[in-house]
Write a protein that holds these residues in place. Structure first.
Motif, PDB file in Angstrom:
ATOM      1  N   THR A  67      -0.100   4.292   0.373  1.00 14.49           N
ATOM      2  CA  THR A  67      -0.501   5.271   1.388  1.00 14.49           C
ATOM      3  C   THR A  67       0.097   4.892   2.737  1.00 14.49           C
ATOM      4  O   THR A  67       0.695   5.717   3.417  1.00 14.49           O
ATOM      5  CB  THR A  67      -2.038   5.349   1.476  1.00 14.49           C
ATOM      6  N   CYS A  68      -0.051   3.615   3.095  1.00 15.05           N
ATOM      7  CA  CYS A  68       0.496   3.150   4.380  1.00 15.05           C
ATOM      8  C   CYS A  68       2.007   2.918   4.291  1.00 15.05           C
ATOM      9  O   CYS A  68       2.663   2.777   5.314  1.00 15.05           O
ATOM     10  CB  CYS A  68      -0.197   1.866   4.809  1.00 15.05           C
TER      11      CYS A  68
ATOM     12  N   ASN B 248      -6.139  -1.155   6.093  1.00 13.77           N
ATOM     13  CA  ASN B 248      -5.853  -0.055   7.027  1.00 13.77           C
ATOM     14  C   ASN B 248      -6.480   1.251   6.580  1.00 13.77           C
ATOM     15  O   ASN B 248      -7.114   1.939   7.357  1.00 13.77           O
ATOM     16  CB  ASN B 248      -4.341   0.159   7.173  1.00 13.77           C
ATOM     17  N   CYS B 249      -6.261   1.619   5.293  1.00 11.83           N
ATOM     18  CA  CYS B 249      -6.674   2.953   4.856  1.00 11.83           C
ATOM     19  C   CYS B 249      -7.751   2.899   3.781  1.00 11.83           C
ATOM     20  O   CYS B 249      -8.291   3.930   3.411  1.00 11.83           O
ATOM     21  CB  CYS B 249      -5.477   3.745   4.350  1.00 11.83           C
TER      22      CYS B 249
ATOM     23  N   CYS C 111      -7.022  -1.729   0.769  1.00 13.38           N
ATOM     24  CA  CYS C 111      -6.115  -1.807   1.911  1.00 13.38           C
ATOM     25  C   CYS C 111      -6.948  -1.915   3.190  1.00 13.38           C
ATOM     26  O   CYS C 111      -7.852  -1.108   3.410  1.00 13.38           O
ATOM     27  CB  CYS C 111      -5.237  -0.559   1.957  1.00 13.38           C
TER      28      CYS C 111
ATOM     29  N   CYS D   4       0.849  -1.193   0.000  1.00 10.85           N
ATOM     30  CA  CYS D   4       0.000   0.000   0.000  1.00 10.85           C
ATOM     31  C   CYS D   4       0.881   1.239   0.000  1.00 10.85           C
ATOM     32  O   CYS D   4       1.712   1.420   0.882  1.00 10.85           O
ATOM     33  CB  CYS D   4      -0.916   0.032   1.218  1.00 10.85           C
TER      34      CYS D   4
HETATM   35 ZN   LIG Z   1      -3.174   1.528   3.164  1.00 10.70          ZN
END
Ligand SMILES: [Zn+2]
Length: 140
Positions: free
Chosen positions: A94-95, A121-122, A119, A92
């Motif tokens: 972003t993460c 998480n995000c 993802c 990912c």
């Molecule tokens: Zn993410």
């Protein structure tokens, strides 16, 4: 447009020869040019790539950078390993780390096969290219 998430070419990744030279680094402080000389890369790589990526370093009162050889070795090995994806992971952006693919959809675009998932998480939509001959094991 497919985000080639597992094909990130990490800038500053060491080649085999350079990795072999990591063992020469001692528990002492190196200047960027000394470190570059030991491993065999350009010292600008320290300032442009490693320090921005979070390489552990100290600055003296004259603003010069000093890097501990053992810390550098541990840090770069760890950095490299984080980019190795397990069969059920995608990277990912972003993460900035590998995340587990939850019920990925298998897609095809011309002769390119990839998995799409969100993802965990995000929520970002991420893709992982299915490398020919190395299909991802769906059983996990
Ligand atoms: Zn993410």
């Amino acid at each position: 447009m497919v985000n080639k998430s597992d094909e990130i070419i990490l800038k500053g990744r060491l080649n085999g020869n350079q990795k072999n030279r990591l063992v020469k680094l001692l528990d002492m402080m190196y200047s960027p040019s000394e470190l570059a000389g030991e491993i065999g890369f350009n010292k600008r790589q320290v300032y442009r790539v490693y320090i921005p990526l979070g390489c552990p370093h100290e600055k003296d009162s004259k603003g010069r950078h000093w890097i501990n050889g053992e810390d550098f070795r541990n840090w770069i090995i760890d950095l490299y390993q984080k980019r190795v994806l397990k069969h059920n992971e995608a990277f990912c952006l972003t993460c900035k780390k590998p995340v587990r693919m939850i019920s990925p959809e298998r897609k095809q675009e011309d002769r390119l096969f990839y998995y799409l998932c969100n993802c965990p998480n995000c929520g970002r939509r991420i893709a992982r290219i299915i490398t020919r001959g190395k299909p991802i094991d769906d059983k996990s």
